[in-house]
Design a protein around this motif. Structure first.
Motif, short mmCIF file in Angstrom:
data_model
loop_
_atom_site.label_atom_id
_atom_site.label_comp_id
_atom_site.label_asym_id
_atom_site.label_seq_id
_atom_site.Cartn_x
_atom_site.Cartn_y
_atom_site.Cartn_z
N ASN A 139 1.57 -14.65 6.19
CA ASN A 139 0.92 -15.94 6.37
C ASN A 139 -0.02 -16.25 5.21
O ASN A 139 -0.04 -17.37 4.68
CB ASN A 139 0.19 -15.96 7.71
CG ASN A 139 -0.17 -17.35 8.14
OD1 ASN A 139 0.62 -18.27 7.99
ND2 ASN A 139 -1.36 -17.50 8.69
N ASP A 140 -0.81 -15.26 4.81
CA ASP A 140 -1.76 -15.44 3.71
C ASP A 140 -1.04 -15.82 2.42
O ASP A 140 -1.52 -16.65 1.65
CB ASP A 140 -2.58 -14.16 3.52
CG ASP A 140 -3.59 -14.28 2.41
OD1 ASP A 140 -4.27 -15.33 2.30
OD2 ASP A 140 -3.73 -13.31 1.63
N TRP A 141 0.10 -15.22 2.17
CA TRP A 141 0.85 -15.48 0.94
C TRP A 141 1.80 -16.67 1.08
O TRP A 141 2.47 -17.06 0.12
CB TRP A 141 1.61 -14.23 0.51
CG TRP A 141 0.69 -13.22 -0.10
CD1 TRP A 141 0.01 -12.24 0.56
CD2 TRP A 141 0.33 -13.11 -1.46
NE1 TRP A 141 -0.75 -11.51 -0.33
CE2 TRP A 141 -0.57 -12.03 -1.58
CE3 TRP A 141 0.67 -13.80 -2.61
CZ2 TRP A 141 -1.14 -11.64 -2.79
CZ3 TRP A 141 0.12 -13.41 -3.82
CH2 TRP A 141 -0.77 -12.35 -3.90
N GLY A 142 1.91 -17.26 2.27
CA GLY A 142 2.73 -18.44 2.47
C GLY A 142 4.22 -18.18 2.44
O GLY A 142 4.99 -19.05 2.03
N ILE A 182 1.18 -7.15 9.01
CA ILE A 182 2.27 -7.66 8.17
C ILE A 182 2.36 -9.17 8.30
O ILE A 182 2.48 -9.89 7.30
CB ILE A 182 3.61 -6.98 8.52
CG1 ILE A 182 3.57 -5.52 8.07
CG2 ILE A 182 4.78 -7.72 7.87
CD1 ILE A 182 4.76 -4.69 8.54
N TYR A 183 2.27 -9.67 9.52
CA TYR A 183 2.32 -11.12 9.72
C TYR A 183 1.15 -11.82 9.02
O TYR A 183 1.33 -12.86 8.39
CB TYR A 183 2.34 -11.48 11.21
CG TYR A 183 2.50 -12.96 11.41
CD1 TYR A 183 3.76 -13.55 11.33
CD2 TYR A 183 1.40 -13.78 11.63
CE1 TYR A 183 3.92 -14.93 11.48
CE2 TYR A 183 1.54 -15.14 11.78
CZ TYR A 183 2.80 -15.71 11.70
OH TYR A 183 2.94 -17.07 11.84
N ASP A 184 -0.04 -11.25 9.12
CA ASP A 184 -1.20 -11.83 8.44
C ASP A 184 -0.99 -11.91 6.93
O ASP A 184 -1.35 -12.90 6.29
CB ASP A 184 -2.47 -11.03 8.74
CG ASP A 184 -2.97 -11.21 10.17
OD1 ASP A 184 -2.50 -12.14 10.86
OD2 ASP A 184 -3.81 -10.38 10.60
N TYR A 189 6.12 -7.89 -6.42
CA TYR A 189 4.66 -7.97 -6.47
C TYR A 189 4.09 -7.22 -5.27
O TYR A 189 4.59 -7.36 -4.15
CB TYR A 189 4.17 -9.42 -6.39
CG TYR A 189 4.53 -10.25 -7.59
CD1 TYR A 189 3.83 -10.12 -8.78
CD2 TYR A 189 5.56 -11.17 -7.54
CE1 TYR A 189 4.14 -10.89 -9.89
CE2 TYR A 189 5.89 -11.95 -8.63
CZ TYR A 189 5.18 -11.79 -9.81
OH TYR A 189 5.51 -12.56 -10.89
N ILE A 190 3.04 -6.47 -5.52
CA ILE A 190 2.31 -5.84 -4.43
C ILE A 190 1.42 -6.91 -3.82
O ILE A 190 0.53 -7.45 -4.48
CB ILE A 190 1.47 -4.64 -4.90
CG1 ILE A 190 2.38 -3.56 -5.46
CG2 ILE A 190 0.61 -4.09 -3.76
CD1 ILE A 190 1.65 -2.40 -6.12
N LEU A 191 1.68 -7.25 -2.56
CA LEU A 191 0.92 -8.28 -1.88
C LEU A 191 -0.28 -7.72 -1.14
O LEU A 191 -1.25 -8.43 -0.89
CB LEU A 191 1.81 -9.03 -0.87
CG LEU A 191 3.07 -9.68 -1.41
CD1 LEU A 191 3.78 -10.42 -0.29
CD2 LEU A 191 2.76 -10.60 -2.58
N CYS A 192 -0.19 -6.46 -0.77
CA CYS A 192 -1.25 -5.87 0.03
C CYS A 192 -1.33 -4.37 -0.26
O CYS A 192 -0.31 -3.69 -0.30
CB CYS A 192 -0.93 -6.09 1.51
SG CYS A 192 -1.99 -5.20 2.66
N LEU A 193 -2.50 -3.91 -0.49
CA LEU A 193 -2.80 -2.48 -0.54
C LEU A 193 -4.19 -2.37 0.07
O LEU A 193 -5.19 -2.61 -0.59
CB LEU A 193 -2.79 -1.96 -1.97
CG LEU A 193 -3.10 -0.47 -2.14
CD1 LEU A 193 -2.14 0.39 -1.35
CD2 LEU A 193 -3.09 -0.08 -3.60
#
Length: 146
Positions: A116-119, A111-113, A91-95
Motif C-alpha cells: 500500500n505504501d509503495w502503491g 506485507i500489505y502495508d 528494488y528493496i522496498l522494505c528492510l
C-alpha cells in the motif's frame, strides 16, 4: 560501511581528521547528517514509486523474515518487475524490524502495508516466500483479504 552510529561524525578524532584533510569543510552534527539522509531517502523513494507506477506490467515480490542472534526479527521485501525498456529491475522496498510474534497474520499485515505504501497493491502478480509455517497462513490471509 562499519555500522557506526550517526554520532560517529561528532567523535573528536574524526572531527580532527576532517579538519586536517580539509579545513574549509563545514562539519555537521549527527542530527543534520540524519536529516540529510532521510531527505535523500524520501527523494529516492519518490523516484522508485514513479518507476513502479509507470511500469506496464505487474510486480512480483520476494520476502524473507529472519531472527537475529538477539531474537529481534527483521523483514526484507524486494520488488521485481520489467520496466518500460523491458529490463528486469529489482528494488528493496522494505528492510525493517518485525515485532513479535511473527505470525502469518502479522506478516500479511506488514506485507500489505508495504504494498500500500509503495502503491503497488493492484500490480502484485506473485509473492515468493520460504517454507516457514507462518508463511502458509500469511498467503492464505492475503488471498482472502485482497
Amino acid at each position: 560501511m562499519h555500522n557506526l552510529p550517526f554520532q560517529f561524525i561528532e567523535y573528536r578524532g574524526i572531527m580532527a581528521c576532517f579538519e586536517y584533510l580539509r579545513p574549509s569543510v563545514q562539519q555537521v552534527s549527527r542530527n543534520t547528517a540524519k536529516a540529510d539522509i532521510l531527505k535523500l531517502y524520501e527523494l529516492e523513494k519518490k523516484k522508485i514509486k514513479n518507476v513502479l507506477a509507470t511500469s506496464y506490467g505487474t510486480t512480483s515480490l520476494t520476502s524473507d523474515l529472519w531472527t537475529a542472534i538477539n531474537s529481534d526479527g527483521y523483514l526484507a521485501i524486494t520488488a521485481h518487475f520489467v520496466n518500460r525498456d523491458w529490463i528486469l529491475r529489482k528494488y528493496i522496498l522494505c528492510l525493517s524490524y518485525m515485532h513479535s510474534p511473527h505470525t502469518g497474520v502479522a506478516l500479511a499485515d506488514k506485507i500489505y502495508d508495504v504494498l500500500n505504501d509503495w502503491g503497488i497493491v493492484e500490480k502484485l502478480s506473485s509473492l515468493t516466500l520460504d517454507n516457514a509455517s507462518a508463511n502458509d497462513v500469511c498467503v492464505q490471509y492475503l488471498n482472502e483479504n485482497f
